[in-house]
Scaffold this active site. Structure first.
Site, PDB file in Angstrom:
ATOM      1  N   CYS A  31       0.554  -1.267   0.088  1.00 32.73           N
ATOM      2  CA  CYS A  31      -0.196   0.072  -0.203  1.00 32.73           C
ATOM      3  C   CYS A  31       1.012   1.252  -0.332  1.00 32.73           C
ATOM      4  O   CYS A  31       2.357   1.314   0.268  1.00 32.73           O
ATOM      5  CB  CYS A  31      -0.998  -0.096   1.077  1.00 32.73           C
ATOM      6  SG  CYS A  31      -2.037  -1.664   1.338  1.00 32.73           S
ATOM      7  N   ARG A  69       3.035   2.342  -6.840  1.00 31.33           N
ATOM      8  CA  ARG A  69       2.694   1.544  -6.126  1.00 31.33           C
ATOM      9  C   ARG A  69       1.661  -0.185  -6.216  1.00 31.33           C
ATOM     10  O   ARG A  69       1.565  -0.775  -5.704  1.00 31.33           O
ATOM     11  CB  ARG A  69       3.125   1.151  -4.585  1.00 31.33           C
ATOM     12  CG  ARG A  69       4.576   2.409  -4.466  1.00 31.33           C
ATOM     13  CD  ARG A  69       3.568   2.595  -3.095  1.00 31.33           C
ATOM     14  NE  ARG A  69       3.924   2.114  -2.048  1.00 31.33           N
ATOM     15  CZ  ARG A  69       4.891   1.856  -1.112  1.00 31.33           C
ATOM     16  NH1 ARG A  69       6.427   1.815  -1.906  1.00 31.33           N
ATOM     17  NH2 ARG A  69       4.978   0.959   0.371  1.00 31.33           N
ATOM     18  N   TRP A  84      -3.736  -1.974  -1.351  1.00 33.55           N
ATOM     19  CA  TRP A  84      -3.271  -2.898  -1.654  1.00 33.55           C
ATOM     20  C   TRP A  84      -3.815  -4.387  -1.746  1.00 33.55           C
ATOM     21  O   TRP A  84      -3.210  -4.232  -0.661  1.00 33.55           O
ATOM     22  CB  TRP A  84      -1.707  -3.306  -2.733  1.00 33.55           C
ATOM     23  CG  TRP A  84      -1.398  -4.371  -3.685  1.00 33.55           C
ATOM     24  CD1 TRP A  84      -1.349  -5.887  -3.178  1.00 33.55           C
ATOM     25  CD2 TRP A  84      -0.951  -4.620  -4.818  1.00 33.55           C
ATOM     26  NE1 TRP A  84      -0.954  -6.808  -4.179  1.00 33.55           N
ATOM     27  CE2 TRP A  84      -1.321  -6.106  -5.178  1.00 33.55           C
ATOM     28  CE3 TRP A  84      -1.418  -3.870  -5.548  1.00 33.55           C
ATOM     29  CZ2 TRP A  84      -0.668  -6.399  -6.240  1.00 33.55           C
ATOM     30  CZ3 TRP A  84      -1.700  -4.352  -7.673  1.00 33.55           C
ATOM     31  CH2 TRP A  84      -1.213  -5.641  -7.376  1.00 33.55           C
ATOM     32  N   ASN A 118       0.528   0.422   5.417  1.00 35.98           N
ATOM     33  CA  ASN A 118       1.152  -0.744   4.907  1.00 35.98           C
ATOM     34  C   ASN A 118       0.778  -1.794   5.702  1.00 35.98           C
ATOM     35  O   ASN A 118       2.426  -1.532   6.103  1.00 35.98           O
ATOM     36  CB  ASN A 118       2.307   0.106   3.613  1.00 35.98           C
ATOM     37  CG  ASN A 118       2.809  -0.519   3.100  1.00 35.98           C
ATOM     38  OD1 ASN A 118       2.044  -1.593   2.372  1.00 35.98           O
ATOM     39  ND2 ASN A 118       3.832  -0.445   2.908  1.00 35.98           N
ATOM     40  N   GLY A 119       1.555  -3.369   5.160  1.00 33.73           N
ATOM     41  CA  GLY A 119       1.920  -4.463   5.645  1.00 33.73           C
ATOM     42  C   GLY A 119       0.485  -5.198   6.254  1.00 33.73           C
ATOM     43  O   GLY A 119      -0.302  -4.912   6.102  1.00 33.73           O
ATOM     44  N   GLU A 167      15.036 -21.172 -14.049  1.00 34.71           N
ATOM     45  CA  GLU A 167      14.053 -19.590 -13.944  1.00 34.71           C
ATOM     46  C   GLU A 167      15.505 -18.605 -14.079  1.00 34.71           C
ATOM     47  O   GLU A 167      16.017 -17.652 -14.593  1.00 34.71           O
ATOM     48  CB  GLU A 167      13.676 -19.247 -11.951  1.00 34.71           C
ATOM     49  CG  GLU A 167      13.357 -17.843 -12.505  1.00 34.71           C
ATOM     50  CD  GLU A 167      12.772 -17.287 -12.885  1.00 34.71           C
ATOM     51  OE1 GLU A 167      12.000 -16.261 -12.875  1.00 34.71           O
ATOM     52  OE2 GLU A 167      11.658 -18.343 -13.749  1.00 34.71           O
ATOM     53  N   LYS A 201      15.339 -15.863 -16.746  1.00 34.86           N
ATOM     54  CA  LYS A 201      15.251 -14.652 -16.966  1.00 34.86           C
ATOM     55  C   LYS A 201      16.755 -14.232 -17.817  1.00 34.86           C
ATOM     56  O   LYS A 201      16.616 -13.408 -18.544  1.00 34.86           O
ATOM     57  CB  LYS A 201      16.073 -14.211 -15.004  1.00 34.86           C
ATOM     58  CG  LYS A 201      15.141 -14.382 -14.044  1.00 34.86           C
ATOM     59  CD  LYS A 201      14.569 -13.217 -14.361  1.00 34.86           C
ATOM     60  CE  LYS A 201      12.899 -13.346 -15.311  1.00 34.86           C
ATOM     61  NZ  LYS A 201      11.717 -14.557 -14.197  1.00 34.86           N
ATOM     62  N   GLU A 226      15.340 -13.830 -21.306  1.00 35.07           N
ATOM     63  CA  GLU A 226      14.103 -12.901 -21.843  1.00 35.07           C
ATOM     64  C   GLU A 226      14.464 -10.747 -21.837  1.00 35.07           C
ATOM     65  O   GLU A 226      14.472 -10.446 -22.146  1.00 35.07           O
ATOM     66  CB  GLU A 226      12.945 -12.725 -20.821  1.00 35.07           C
ATOM     67  CG  GLU A 226      13.025 -12.782 -18.932  1.00 35.07           C
ATOM     68  CD  GLU A 226      11.722 -12.909 -18.501  1.00 35.07           C
ATOM     69  OE1 GLU A 226      10.900 -12.065 -18.818  1.00 35.07           O
ATOM     70  OE2 GLU A 226      12.038 -13.638 -17.175  1.00 35.07           O
ATOM     71  N   HIS A 280      22.969 -36.842 -22.302  1.00 32.34           N
ATOM     72  CA  HIS A 280      22.257 -37.870 -23.285  1.00 32.34           C
ATOM     73  C   HIS A 280      22.296 -36.651 -24.142  1.00 32.34           C
ATOM     74  O   HIS A 280      21.041 -37.040 -25.006  1.00 32.34           O
ATOM     75  CB  HIS A 280      20.847 -38.130 -21.949  1.00 32.34           C
ATOM     76  CG  HIS A 280      20.980 -39.123 -21.049  1.00 32.34           C
ATOM     77  ND1 HIS A 280      21.663 -40.290 -21.251  1.00 32.34           N
ATOM     78  CD2 HIS A 280      20.329 -39.007 -20.225  1.00 32.34           C
ATOM     79  CE1 HIS A 280      21.456 -41.184 -20.334  1.00 32.34           C
ATOM     80  NE2 HIS A 280      20.987 -40.049 -18.899  1.00 32.34           N
ATOM     81  N   LYS A 332       4.314  -7.707 -20.062  1.00 30.86           N
ATOM     82  CA  LYS A 332       4.087  -8.414 -18.460  1.00 30.86           C
ATOM     83  C   LYS A 332       3.265  -9.142 -18.302  1.00 30.86           C
ATOM     84  O   LYS A 332       3.036 -10.355 -17.303  1.00 30.86           O
ATOM     85  CB  LYS A 332       3.633  -7.382 -17.254  1.00 30.86           C
ATOM     86  CG  LYS A 332       3.464  -7.539 -16.195  1.00 30.86           C
ATOM     87  CD  LYS A 332       5.040  -8.271 -15.653  1.00 30.86           C
ATOM     88  CE  LYS A 332       5.226  -8.514 -14.712  1.00 30.86           C
ATOM     89  NZ  LYS A 332       6.316  -9.080 -13.805  1.00 30.86           N
TER      90      LYS A 332
END
Ligand code: AGP
Length: 620
Positions: free
Chosen positions: A2, A27, A82, A108-109, A493, A497, A500, A516, A615
Site C-alpha cells: 500500500c 505501487r 493493495w 502498509n503491510g 528460472e 531470466k 528474456e 544424454h 507483462k
C-alpha cells in the site's frame, strides 16, 4: 504494497495528500482514501478504484464535512490500498478508525496477530467496520488514548502489542497538530519542510515539496509536528536521525532511487516473502490458510492428487511446489505448462486439486486450463498476486501472494512469493495429513520465517560479486544452466531470466540428463551455471559439474555458505545463506536474477521492458 501519505503544516492538506497519492500510484492499488482534521473533527472519504474515484467522491462532497469544513484542514493522512486482507470494498479501504472516530490510521503491510487482537478488542466493546487486519491498530491506539495517554504514548503502547510487517501513521482529533508514525520492516520516510512536514511510504509522495529526507529505521516511532520531527524507540528512548538531500528526478524516485524497476523489485523480495508468509506462519508450529474459501481443511485432507498448471516463471515456481509438496505431504503432484495442459485432454476430475499459478491472474492459457479442470469436476485453487483478477474468479479458492505491483516484465518478487506460497501449501497439507512430525513442522515453519532476513542480507552481500561475474561473461553467446531435484526449477528460472532480458541463447537442463545430449554443446568458452546448493543429491550435482569441467567449460556454481566442497569443482562460486535444503531454492534464484540483470545492463538493454515481451500474456 500500500501507499501511505501524511501532511501537517500551514497549507491546505487535501491537495498535497492527493498529489502525494498520485505519486505513489506506481505501487499499484485498488482503492484509496483520505482523512482530514479541522475544527476538532476528522472526516474521511474513501473510494474503490483509482484516484479519480476518490477525487470524484470528494468533489461530490460525499464527505459532507470534509468538503464543507469551516477552514481547510492543514493536517491529514491518505492511502492507496493493495488489498491483502479483505475484499476490495469501500469499507476495507483506509483510513480506518476506532469506534468513536477519534483516531484514524493508514497502514502498509500485515499485522500478523490481528485475529487475537480483534477478538480481545471486540470483547471490550470495539465495533469493527472492515474485514482488514489494519483496523485493529486504530482501536488499539484509541484504547490507550482513552486511558488519558497522549497520541505518542498510545502509539508506542499499541506498537508493543503488534506483531508483523508494517508501517502506519495515526491522526487523532484530540491533537490537531500531530501525526505519529511507526515502522516495523515496511518502509516509512519523513520529508522535512519549513513549518510543514511530510510522512510517506516512499519519497516520490513529497518530492515536489522537499528533497530533505529522514529515514525511519526499523522498530522506530516518529512524532511529526509542523515545526519539527522527533524519533524514538517504542520504549521512549529518543533517537537522532540524519537529514539527507535526495537529488532524484521523478522517474528515479518512482524507482525508489534504483536505476530500474527490475532492480527495485529484486530489492523488494524480502518484503514480498515476509508479507506472503506473515500471518500464515504466525502460529509458529503450523500454517494457517483459513482464507481458501470453499477449499477447507477437510477437502485438503482428502485430496487424491494435485495438478499444477502455469506459464513461464509461475510454472517454475510450481515445479518447486511439486518437489516440496510431495516431499512433505506425500501427495502425488502432476505438473504441466498451461498451454499444453488445456489441449492434451487431461484426465482430471473430482478428488483432484488443480492449482493455477499466475501473478497477474490474467494469463489466458492458465485461465483456460483452470476452467477446463473445473468443468471436469476438479477443485481449483488460484495462486495469484492481483486481487479481483480473472483467475481469482475462476477458482474455488485463492491463495494470494503479497508481492505488490510488479512493473518489470521479468518476474522477480512475484516468483519468490509464489515459491513461498508453494511452501505454505506443502506444509499445510503435511500438517493436515500428519505426514510431518510436529517438531519437524515447527522447525520448517521457523526456517521459513528466517527467509526474509536471509534474502535481504544475500542481496546486500551478493550484488557486487555477481556484477563482477557478469563483467566477465556479458559478451558470451550461450549459457547452459544445470540443476537437480528442487534445484532444477531454479536453473530453469535463471535461464529464463537471462533469455528474456539479455537476449542471450540459454538452455537449462536436469543435470543428470546432460550426458544424454546437451553435453555436446559445451566447449572451453561455455559458461555453465550450476545450482549446487546443499541437498540430498549434491554429490550427484558435483559429479555432473566434473563432467562439464572435463569438457573445459567454465562453471559458475550457486552453493550453500559453509560448504566448501563445491568450490573445489567450480571456477566461480556464488554463496547463498544456509537453510533447510528444500527452502534453499528461494535463495539460490537471487544470484541468478542478479546475474541476468547485470549482464543485460552491461549490454545496455532495457530490462524493464524487454523486446517482444508483455507483462501479462492475455492472448491465446
Ligand atoms: C517471467 O519473467 C515472464 N514475465 C513470464 O514468463 C511470466 O511468468 C508468464 O507470462 C506468466 O505470467 P503470470 O504469472 O502473470 O501468469
Amino acid at each position: 504494497m500500500c501507499g501511505i501519505v501524511g501532511y501537517v503544516g500551514a497549507r491546505e492538506a487535501r491537495g498535497i495528500l492527493l498529489a502525494g497519492l498520485g505519486q505513489l500510484e506506481y505501487r499499484g492499488y485498488d482503492s484509496a482514501g483520505i482523512s482530514l482534521l479541522a475544527d476538532g473533527r476528522i472526516d474521511s472519504v474513501r473510494a474503490v478504484g483509482n484516484l479519480s474515484h476518490l477525487r470524484a467522491a470528494l468533489a461530490e462532497g460525499d464527505g459532507g464535512a470534509v468538503a464543507t469544513q469551516a477552514r481547510p484542514a492543514t493536517i491529514g493522512i491518505a492511502h492507496t490500498r493493495w488489498a491483502t486482507h479483505g475484499r476490495v470494498t469501500e469499507e476495507n479501504a483506509h483510513p480506518h478508525t476506532d469506534t468513536g472516530d477519534r483516531v484514524h490510521v493508514v497502514v502498509n503491510g500485515i499485522v500478523e496477530n490481528f485475529l487475537e487482537l480483534r477478538q480481545r478488542l471486540e470483547a471490550a466493546g470495539c465495533v469493527f467496520r472492515s474485514e482488514t487486519d489494519a483496523e485493529v491498530i486504530a482501536h488499539l491506539i484509541a484504547g490507550h488514548t482513552g486511558e488519558g495517554e497522549d497520541l505518542t504514548a498510545a502509539v508506542r503502547a499499541a506498537y508493543r502489542e503488534l506483531r508483523g510487517h508494517f508501517a502506519f501513521v495515526a491522526l487523532c482529533a484530540d491533537d490537531p497538530e500531530l501525526l505519529v508514525g511507526a515502522r516495523k520492516e515496511c518502509p516509512l520516510v519523513v520529508g522535512r519542510g519549513d513549518g510543514e512536514q511530510f510522512l510517506a511510504s516512499a519519497v516520490p509522495a513529497f518530492l515536489a515539496y522537499t528533497r530533505r529526507v529522514q529515514l525511519v529505521e526499523n522498530d522506530e516511532i516518529v512524532i511529526v509536528r509542523p515545526d519539527g520531527v522527533e524519533f524514538m524507540t517504542a520504549d521512549g528512548e529518543r533517537l537522532e536521525r540524519d537529514l539527507i538531500e535526495v537529488d532524484w528526478d521523478a522517474e528515479t524516485a518512482e524507482k525508489g532511487g534504483y536505476e530500474t524497476f527490475m532492480l527495485k523489485e529484486i530489492h523488494e523480495q524480502a518484503d514480498a516473502v515476509a508479507e506472503t508468509i506473515a500471518d500464515r506462519t504466525a502460529r509458529g508450529d503450523g500454517i494457517d490458510l483459513g482464507e481458501l474459501g470453499a477449499i477447507d481443511d477437510e477437502l485438503l485432507r482428502g485430496v487424491r492428487r494435485i495438478v499444477i498448471v502455469a506459464c513461464g516463471s509461475s510454472y517454475h515456481a510450481g515445479l518447486v511446489g511439486r518437489y516440496s509438496i510431495e516431499e512433505w505431504a506425500r501427495v502425488p503432484v502432476e505438473m504441466d505448462v498451461a498451454s499444453e495442459y488445456r489441449y492434451r485432454n487431461p484426465v482430471v476430475g473430482s478428488g483432484d486439486l488443480v492449482v493455477g499459478i499466475s501473478q497477474s491472474g490474467e494469463t489466458a492459457d492458465t485461465l483456460a486450463a483452470m476452467r477446463l479442470a473445473r468443468e471436469r469436476g476438479a477443485t481449483v485453487l488460484a495462486v495469484a498476486n492481483v486481487m479481483g483478477s480473472q483467475a481469482t474468479r475462476e477458482a474455488h479458492g485463492v491463495l494470494f501472494t503479497r508481492a505488490g505491483l510488479e512493473i518489470g516484465v521479468a518476474a522477480t518478487k512475484t516468483f519468490v512469493s509464489q515459491v513461498a506460497a508453494m511452501y505454505l501449501l506443502g506444509l499445510r497439507l503435511a500438517e493436515l495429513r500428519g505426514t510431518l512430525a510436529p517438531e519437524r513442522l515447527t522447525e520448517l515453519v521457523g526456517q521459513l520465517k528466517q527467509l526474509p532476513h536471509q534474502i535481504d542480507a544475500l542481496i546486500e552481500r551478493a550484488e557486487a560479486q555477481v556484477a563482477a561475474v557478469a563483467e566477465e561473461h556479458w559478451r558470451d553467446q550461450f549459457f547452459l544452466y544445470l540443476g537437480r531435484h528442487v534445484g532444477l526449477p531454479i536453473a530453469l528460472e535463471g535461464a529464463l531470466k537471462l533469455k528474456e532480458i539479455s537476449y542471450i541463447a540459454t538452455d537449462a537442463y536436469a543435470a543428470g540428463e546432460m550426458k544424454h545430449g546437451p553435453i555436446a554443446l559445451l566447449d572451453e568458452r561455455t559458461p555453465v551455471v550450476c545450482v549446487a546448493t546443499d541437498s540430498p543429491v549434491l554429490e550427484k550435482v558435483i559429479s555432473n559439474v566434473q563432467e562439464v569441467r572435463a569438457r573445459g567449460a567454465h562453471v559458475i556454481a550457486i552453493a550453500t555458505e559453509g560448504n566448501a566442497t563445491v568450490a573445489a569443482h567450480a571456477d566461480q562460486v556464488l554463496y547463498v545463506p544456509s537453510n533447510d535444503w528444500m527452502l534453499q531454492p528461494i535463495l539460490a534464484v537471487i544470484p541468478l536474477q542478479l546475474l541476468a540483470y547485470h549482464i543485460a545492463r552491461r549490454r545496455g538493454l532495457d530490462v524493464d521492458q524487454p523486446r517482444n515481451l508483455a507483462k501479462t500474456v492475455t492472448v491465446e
